[in-house]
Scaffold this motif. Structure first.
Motif, mmCIF file in Angstrom:
data_model
loop_
_atom_site.group_PDB
_atom_site.id
_atom_site.type_symbol
_atom_site.label_atom_id
_atom_site.label_comp_id
_atom_site.label_asym_id
_atom_site.label_seq_id
_atom_site.Cartn_x
_atom_site.Cartn_y
_atom_site.Cartn_z
ATOM 1 N N VAL A 35 8.498 5.182 -11.847
ATOM 2 C CA VAL A 35 7.162 4.580 -11.832
ATOM 3 C C VAL A 35 7.178 3.282 -12.624
ATOM 4 C CG1 VAL A 35 4.732 4.909 -12.426
ATOM 5 C CG2 VAL A 35 6.094 6.867 -11.664
ATOM 6 N N SER A 36 7.037 2.155 -11.912
ATOM 7 C CA SER A 36 7.040 0.858 -12.597
ATOM 8 C C SER A 36 5.663 0.223 -12.635
ATOM 9 C CB SER A 36 8.032 -0.089 -11.936
ATOM 10 O OG SER A 36 7.715 -0.250 -10.576
ATOM 11 N N ALA A 37 4.726 0.789 -11.874
ATOM 12 C CA ALA A 37 3.349 0.276 -11.857
ATOM 13 C C ALA A 37 2.427 1.373 -11.358
ATOM 14 C CB ALA A 37 3.243 -0.947 -10.957
ATOM 15 N N LEU A 38 1.171 1.273 -11.772
ATOM 16 C CA LEU A 38 0.149 2.233 -11.347
ATOM 17 C C LEU A 38 -0.997 1.471 -10.697
ATOM 18 C CD1 LEU A 38 0.011 4.325 -14.626
ATOM 19 C CD2 LEU A 38 1.014 5.072 -12.459
ATOM 20 N N SER A 39 -1.360 1.877 -9.508
ATOM 21 C CA SER A 39 -2.533 1.295 -8.872
ATOM 22 C C SER A 39 -3.765 1.964 -9.466
ATOM 23 C CB SER A 39 -2.494 1.517 -7.361
ATOM 24 O OG SER A 39 -1.409 0.800 -6.800
ATOM 25 N N VAL A 40 -4.769 1.148 -9.758
ATOM 26 C CA VAL A 40 -6.017 1.649 -10.327
ATOM 27 C C VAL A 40 -7.031 1.712 -9.193
ATOM 28 C CG1 VAL A 40 -7.786 1.311 -12.081
ATOM 29 C CG2 VAL A 40 -5.445 0.535 -12.526
ATOM 30 N N LEU A 41 -7.518 2.936 -8.904
ATOM 31 C CA LEU A 41 -8.428 3.131 -7.783
ATOM 32 C C LEU A 41 -9.813 3.543 -8.260
ATOM 33 C CD1 LEU A 41 -6.204 5.224 -5.309
ATOM 34 C CD2 LEU A 41 -6.322 2.756 -5.579
ATOM 35 N N GLU A 42 -10.801 3.027 -7.569
ATOM 36 C CA GLU A 42 -12.178 3.457 -7.758
ATOM 37 C C GLU A 42 -12.633 3.871 -6.365
ATOM 38 O OE1 GLU A 42 -14.952 1.937 -11.160
ATOM 39 O OE2 GLU A 42 -14.838 0.477 -9.528
ATOM 40 N N ASP A 43 -12.970 5.143 -6.199
ATOM 41 C CA ASP A 43 -13.138 5.747 -4.880
ATOM 42 C C ASP A 43 -11.768 5.627 -4.214
ATOM 43 O OD1 ASP A 43 -15.847 6.388 -5.332
ATOM 44 O OD2 ASP A 43 -16.409 4.328 -4.829
ATOM 45 N N THR A 94 4.391 -16.216 -4.444
ATOM 46 C CA THR A 94 3.253 -17.116 -4.633
ATOM 47 C C THR A 94 2.386 -16.700 -5.811
ATOM 48 O OG1 THR A 94 3.211 -17.662 -2.279
ATOM 49 C CG2 THR A 94 1.189 -18.062 -3.534
ATOM 50 N N TYR A 95 2.116 -15.409 -5.918
ATOM 51 C CA TYR A 95 1.218 -14.930 -6.964
ATOM 52 C C TYR A 95 1.944 -14.455 -8.224
ATOM 53 C CZ TYR A 95 -2.495 -15.400 -3.615
ATOM 54 O OH TYR A 95 -3.394 -15.917 -2.719
ATOM 55 N N GLY A 96 3.281 -14.489 -8.204
ATOM 56 C CA GLY A 96 4.052 -14.103 -9.383
ATOM 57 C C GLY A 96 3.903 -12.641 -9.742
ATOM 58 N N VAL A 97 3.867 -11.768 -8.733
ATOM 59 C CA VAL A 97 3.731 -10.335 -8.970
ATOM 60 C C VAL A 97 4.953 -9.592 -8.437
ATOM 61 C CG1 VAL A 97 1.204 -10.392 -8.951
ATOM 62 C CG2 VAL A 97 2.430 -9.950 -6.811
ATOM 63 N N LYS A 98 5.201 -8.421 -8.997
ATOM 64 C CA LYS A 98 6.336 -7.609 -8.569
ATOM 65 C C LYS A 98 5.901 -6.374 -7.791
ATOM 66 C CE LYS A 98 9.118 -8.977 -12.510
ATOM 67 N NZ LYS A 98 9.782 -8.511 -13.731
ATOM 68 N N HIS A 99 4.595 -6.169 -7.700
ATOM 69 C CA HIS A 99 4.051 -5.002 -7.008
ATOM 70 C C HIS A 99 2.848 -5.416 -6.166
ATOM 71 C CE1 HIS A 99 5.964 -3.530 -10.705
ATOM 72 N NE2 HIS A 99 6.370 -2.559 -9.930
ATOM 73 N N LEU A 100 2.784 -4.883 -4.954
ATOM 74 C CA LEU A 100 1.643 -5.132 -4.071
ATOM 75 C C LEU A 100 1.112 -3.798 -3.554
ATOM 76 C CD1 LEU A 100 2.872 -8.047 -1.758
ATOM 77 C CD2 LEU A 100 1.122 -8.173 -3.534
ATOM 78 N N PRO A 101 -0.111 -3.440 -3.905
ATOM 79 C CA PRO A 101 -0.703 -2.262 -3.270
ATOM 80 C C PRO A 101 -0.883 -2.547 -1.777
ATOM 81 C CG PRO A 101 -1.894 -2.829 -5.273
ATOM 82 C CD PRO A 101 -0.962 -3.971 -4.977
ATOM 83 N N VAL A 102 -0.590 -1.556 -0.965
ATOM 84 C CA VAL A 102 -0.758 -1.674 0.478
ATOM 85 C C VAL A 102 -2.121 -1.067 0.809
ATOM 86 C CG1 VAL A 102 0.169 -1.054 2.738
ATOM 87 C CG2 VAL A 102 1.722 -1.510 0.828
#
Length: 149
Positions: A35-43, A94-102
């Motif tokens: 686990v290198s990142a956690l997506s934060v969900l609301e609903d 472009t956005y300098g991120v290593k993780h993209l939520p799908v």
């Protein structure tokens, strides 16, 4: 050439958290090697993302242990399952991120990481676009320029 799409990649489904999740709980989840990142969900909507570096920054800056909402990165750059792998990689760059939520129709489907994309992209890809005049090297009088200069 047929482009591979994000939906054809084996997406990781790490645990998700809410904005109210205590930071200590997020930190415990991020300690797992997978686990290198956690997506934060609301609903079912992605409202943020928390990475190891967010936790490190918090520890370095304060002794507080707030809710995840205070340290998550938001708004979040996301990708559609129908996007190509190349487009996803370009979005990361472009956005300098290593993780993209799908996300599909506003619903979280998984997490795409640099590590997941690596096998699908060429190892060395060099694209140079001159935005100004090409560099010119000029020797001063009596001086000779060599390749190492």
């Amino acid at each position: 050439m047929i482009e591979t799409t994000v939906e054809s990649v084996d997406l990781r489904s790490p645990p998700t958290i809410t904005p109210e999740t205590p930071v200590t709980e997020a930190a415990h989840s991020l300690r797992r090697p997978t686990v290198s990142a956690l997506s934060v969900l609301e609903d079912e909507s992605v409202v943020g993302i928390v990475t190891e570096s967010d936790i490190v920054a918090l520890v370095a800056e304060t002794d507080d242990r707030p809710a995840t909402r205070t340290i998550m990165s938001a708004p979040v750059t996301t990708v559609s399952p129908t996007a190509t792998i190349t487009d996803a990689a370009e979005t990361m760059r472009t956005y300098g991120v290593k993780h993209l939520p799908v996300v599909s129709d506003g619903v979280y489907r998984g997490l795409l990481s640099v590590r997941t994309l690596a096998p699908y992209l060429p190892r060395h890809r060099l694209e140079i676009e001159w935005r100004d005049e090409p560099m010119r090297l000029e020797a001063t009088e009596g001086q000779e320029l060599t390749v190492g200069d």
